[in-house]
Design a protein around this motif. Structure first.
Motif, PDB file in Angstrom:
ATOM      1  N   ILE A  61      -4.150   3.508  -1.231  1.00  0.00           N
ATOM      2  CA  ILE A  61      -3.438   4.712  -0.794  1.00  0.00           C
ATOM      3  C   ILE A  61      -4.117   5.144   0.496  1.00  0.00           C
ATOM      4  CG2 ILE A  61      -2.787   7.078  -1.372  1.00  0.00           C
ATOM      5  CD1 ILE A  61      -3.179   6.288  -4.345  1.00  0.00           C
ATOM      6  N   ILE A  62      -3.354   5.227   1.585  1.00  0.00           N
ATOM      7  CA  ILE A  62      -3.964   5.369   2.908  1.00  0.00           C
ATOM      8  C   ILE A  62      -3.411   6.573   3.670  1.00  0.00           C
ATOM      9  CG2 ILE A  62      -4.442   4.215   5.094  1.00  0.00           C
ATOM     10  CD1 ILE A  62      -4.015   1.551   3.760  1.00  0.00           C
ATOM     11  N   TYR A  63      -4.317   7.304   4.285  1.00  0.00           N
ATOM     12  CA  TYR A  63      -3.998   8.374   5.226  1.00  0.00           C
ATOM     13  C   TYR A  63      -4.445   7.880   6.592  1.00  0.00           C
ATOM     14  CZ  TYR A  63      -3.847  13.164   7.128  1.00  0.00           C
ATOM     15  OH  TYR A  63      -3.573  14.293   7.863  1.00  0.00           O
ATOM     16  N   PHE A  64      -3.503   7.581   7.490  1.00  0.00           N
ATOM     17  CA  PHE A  64      -3.835   7.058   8.810  1.00  0.00           C
ATOM     18  C   PHE A  64      -4.057   8.201   9.801  1.00  0.00           C
ATOM     19  CE2 PHE A  64      -3.402   2.650   8.071  1.00  0.00           C
ATOM     20  CZ  PHE A  64      -2.314   2.434   7.249  1.00  0.00           C
ATOM     21  N   ARG A  65      -5.105   8.073  10.565  1.00  0.00           N
ATOM     22  CA  ARG A  65      -5.323   8.991  11.678  1.00  0.00           C
ATOM     23  C   ARG A  65      -5.149   8.200  12.978  1.00  0.00           C
ATOM     24  NH1 ARG A  65      -6.966  13.951  10.277  1.00  0.00           N
ATOM     25  NH2 ARG A  65      -7.854  14.249   8.172  1.00  0.00           N
ATOM     26  N   VAL A  71      -6.955   5.317  14.900  1.00  0.00           N
ATOM     27  CA  VAL A  71      -8.333   5.820  14.954  1.00  0.00           C
ATOM     28  C   VAL A  71      -9.099   5.374  13.714  1.00  0.00           C
ATOM     29  CG1 VAL A  71      -9.794   7.878  14.997  1.00  0.00           C
ATOM     30  CG2 VAL A  71      -7.680   7.815  16.349  1.00  0.00           C
ATOM     31  N   LYS A  72      -8.564   5.668  12.542  1.00  0.00           N
ATOM     32  CA  LYS A  72      -9.194   5.249  11.298  1.00  0.00           C
ATOM     33  C   LYS A  72      -8.212   5.372  10.144  1.00  0.00           C
ATOM     34  CE  LYS A  72     -11.286   9.748  10.153  1.00  0.00           C
ATOM     35  NZ  LYS A  72     -12.555  10.449   9.811  1.00  0.00           N
ATOM     36  N   ALA A  73      -8.588   4.791   9.032  1.00  0.00           N
ATOM     37  CA  ALA A  73      -7.785   4.878   7.812  1.00  0.00           C
ATOM     38  C   ALA A  73      -8.640   5.505   6.719  1.00  0.00           C
ATOM     39  CB  ALA A  73      -7.310   3.492   7.380  1.00  0.00           C
ATOM     40  N   GLU A  74      -8.138   6.571   6.126  1.00  0.00           N
ATOM     41  CA  GLU A  74      -8.821   7.185   4.992  1.00  0.00           C
ATOM     42  C   GLU A  74      -8.190   6.605   3.732  1.00  0.00           C
ATOM     43  OE1 GLU A  74      -8.613  11.388   5.486  1.00  0.00           O
ATOM     44  OE2 GLU A  74      -9.651  11.338   7.413  1.00  0.00           O
ATOM     45  N   VAL A  75      -9.005   5.962   2.896  1.00  0.00           N
ATOM     46  CA  VAL A  75      -8.489   5.080   1.843  1.00  0.00           C
ATOM     47  C   VAL A  75      -9.046   5.455   0.467  1.00  0.00           C
ATOM     48  CG1 VAL A  75      -8.257   2.668   1.103  1.00  0.00           C
ATOM     49  CG2 VAL A  75      -8.452   3.210   3.545  1.00  0.00           C
ATOM     50  N   MET A  76      -8.162   5.416  -0.514  1.00  0.00           N
ATOM     51  CA  MET A  76      -8.595   5.426  -1.910  1.00  0.00           C
ATOM     52  C   MET A  76      -7.731   4.438  -2.671  1.00  0.00           C
ATOM     53  SD  MET A  76      -7.191   9.107  -3.285  1.00  0.00           S
ATOM     54  CE  MET A  76      -5.579   9.743  -2.776  1.00  0.00           C
ATOM     55  N   ALA A  77      -8.300   3.846  -3.693  1.00  0.00           N
ATOM     56  CA  ALA A  77      -7.571   2.869  -4.492  1.00  0.00           C
ATOM     57  C   ALA A  77      -6.699   3.572  -5.516  1.00  0.00           C
ATOM     58  CB  ALA A  77      -8.552   1.932  -5.200  1.00  0.00           C
ATOM     59  N   PHE A  78      -5.538   3.005  -5.779  1.00  0.00           N
ATOM     60  CA  PHE A  78      -4.653   3.589  -6.785  1.00  0.00           C
ATOM     61  C   PHE A  78      -5.345   3.688  -8.134  1.00  0.00           C
ATOM     62  CE2 PHE A  78      -1.742   2.928 -10.327  1.00  0.00           C
ATOM     63  CZ  PHE A  78      -0.908   4.028 -10.181  1.00  0.00           C
ATOM     64  N   ASP A  79      -6.096   2.648  -8.504  1.00  0.00           N
ATOM     65  CA  ASP A  79      -6.782   2.653  -9.804  1.00  0.00           C
ATOM     66  C   ASP A  79      -7.766   3.811  -9.907  1.00  0.00           C
ATOM     67  OD1 ASP A  79      -5.367   0.475 -10.676  1.00  0.00           O
ATOM     68  OD2 ASP A  79      -6.945  -0.979 -10.222  1.00  0.00           O
ATOM     69  N   ALA A  80      -8.429   4.131  -8.790  1.00  0.00           N
ATOM     70  CA  ALA A  80      -9.374   5.251  -8.796  1.00  0.00           C
ATOM     71  C   ALA A  80      -8.633   6.572  -8.976  1.00  0.00           C
ATOM     72  CB  ALA A  80     -10.177   5.264  -7.497  1.00  0.00           C
ATOM     73  N   LEU A  81      -7.507   6.723  -8.299  1.00  0.00           N
ATOM     74  CA  LEU A  81      -6.715   7.946  -8.439  1.00  0.00           C
ATOM     75  C   LEU A  81      -6.180   8.083  -9.855  1.00  0.00           C
ATOM     76  CD1 LEU A  81      -5.398  10.424  -7.148  1.00  0.00           C
ATOM     77  CD2 LEU A  81      -3.453   8.966  -6.534  1.00  0.00           C
ATOM     78  N   TYR A  97       0.861  -1.185   0.000  1.00  0.00           N
ATOM     79  CA  TYR A  97       0.000   0.000   0.000  1.00  0.00           C
ATOM     80  C   TYR A  97       0.896   1.234   0.000  1.00  0.00           C
ATOM     81  CZ  TYR A  97       0.843   0.776   5.024  1.00  0.00           C
ATOM     82  OH  TYR A  97       1.426   1.030   6.228  1.00  0.00           O
ATOM     83  N   PHE A  98       0.291   2.384  -0.274  1.00  0.00           N
ATOM     84  CA  PHE A  98       1.053   3.617  -0.391  1.00  0.00           C
ATOM     85  C   PHE A  98       0.624   4.629   0.664  1.00  0.00           C
ATOM     86  CE2 PHE A  98       0.658   1.832  -4.674  1.00  0.00           C
ATOM     87  CZ  PHE A  98       1.982   1.761  -5.064  1.00  0.00           C
ATOM     88  N   THR A  99       1.596   5.442   1.092  1.00  0.00           N
ATOM     89  CA  THR A  99       1.298   6.677   1.810  1.00  0.00           C
ATOM     90  C   THR A  99       1.947   7.801   1.022  1.00  0.00           C
ATOM     91  OG1 THR A  99       3.281   6.429   3.215  1.00  0.00           O
ATOM     92  CG2 THR A  99       1.198   5.568   4.073  1.00  0.00           C
ATOM     93  N   CYS A 154       6.024   3.292  -0.442  1.00  0.00           N
ATOM     94  CA  CYS A 154       5.353   2.014  -0.642  1.00  0.00           C
ATOM     95  C   CYS A 154       5.705   1.105   0.537  1.00  0.00           C
ATOM     96  CB  CYS A 154       5.818   1.405  -1.964  1.00  0.00           C
ATOM     97  SG  CYS A 154       5.132  -0.226  -2.320  1.00  0.00           S
ATOM     98  N   TRP A 155       4.698   0.485   1.135  1.00  0.00           N
ATOM     99  CA  TRP A 155       4.894  -0.367   2.309  1.00  0.00           C
ATOM    100  C   TRP A 155       4.427  -1.785   1.995  1.00  0.00           C
ATOM    101  CZ3 TRP A 155       7.279   2.242   6.248  1.00  0.00           C
ATOM    102  CH2 TRP A 155       7.199   3.639   6.189  1.00  0.00           C
ATOM    103  N   THR A 156       5.256  -2.754   2.347  1.00  0.00           N
ATOM    104  CA  THR A 156       4.945  -4.160   2.084  1.00  0.00           C
ATOM    105  C   THR A 156       4.335  -4.812   3.319  1.00  0.00           C
ATOM    106  OG1 THR A 156       6.729  -4.375   0.464  1.00  0.00           O
ATOM    107  CG2 THR A 156       5.925  -6.401   1.462  1.00  0.00           C
TER     108      THR A 156
END
Length: 208
Positions: A191-195, A152-162, A117-119, A127-129
């Motif tokens: 692609i994840i934004y961690f809170r 707390v939560k993960a804000e997520v979008m798929a690479f294909d969508a981006l 996944y990516f941050t 890129c994190w394995t």
């Protein structure tokens, strides 16, 4: 094994697998066969040895075989280092060749049951394995233990969508930007934004 096949080719019971895992046999590991070829043979995808190697592998364990030309890969790397990625792609188009590296990496990840996944932030993308099936808090822990501890939560979008929509704002507008909790199983290419919130003056923190 008694039939001289690798350990990974055996049909083992759960209790036998538990015993085998204690010994870390090399032949228990997933295997991919890379067959090095000349540039001309690689372009044709055949030479006098490739068929014989495939016959041998198929007769034993049936693993994936990937042809590669290390001479070509070295040349492509040389062009990219000297002139950039676009020049390397132009070289491939001109000579009607493609690199095998991407396929090798993807096949290797799959064979080892890994995903990535990516941050991303304003100044970098990483890129994190992780292992397939990893939940969001444990995926966050790959970056830093505090991320998992105070998840707390993960804000997520798929690479294909981006890739399709072109920007984070467009992904949000299309309703493809999601908020996920502790039971979310991270998917390949997320692609994840961690809170997270670790007790430190009572302030919440967000980290990419």
């Amino acid at each position: 094994t008694n039939d001289k096949l690798p350990v990974r080719a055996g049909n083992w019971s759960a209790s036998e697998i538990e015993i085998l895992n204690n010994h870390l046999f090399l032949t228990a590991k997933p295997t991919i066969y890379l067959v090095n070829m000349s540039v001309d043979d690689y372009k044709r995808k055949k030479n006098k040895w490739l068929g014989k190697i495939k016959e041998y592998v198929d007769g034993r364990t049936g693993e994936i075989i990937i042809p590669i030309s290390t001479s070509l890969e070295a040349k492509l790397q040389e062009v990219e280092n000297a002139e950039g990625h676009d020049a390397m792609e132009a070289y491939c188009k001109e000579h009607e060749v493609t690199s095998s590296i991407g396929k090798i990496v993807k096949t290797g990840y799959s064979g080892l049951n890994l995903i990535y996944y990516f941050t991303a932030g304003a100044d970098e993308c990483k890129c994190w394995t992780i292992r397939r099936g990893t939940l969001a808090p444990q995926a966050a822990g790959q970056i830093h233990g505090d991320f998992e501890k105070g998840f707390v939560k993960a804000e997520v979008m798929a690479f294909d969508a981006l890739k399709e929509l072109g920007s984070e704002g467009a992904v949000k507008a299309a309703g493809k930007y999601r908020s996920e909790g502790k039971q979310y199983e991270v998917h390949d290419g997320d692609i994840i934004y961690f809170r997270f919130n670790v007790a430190s003056g009572g302030k919440a923190a967000a980290k990419k």
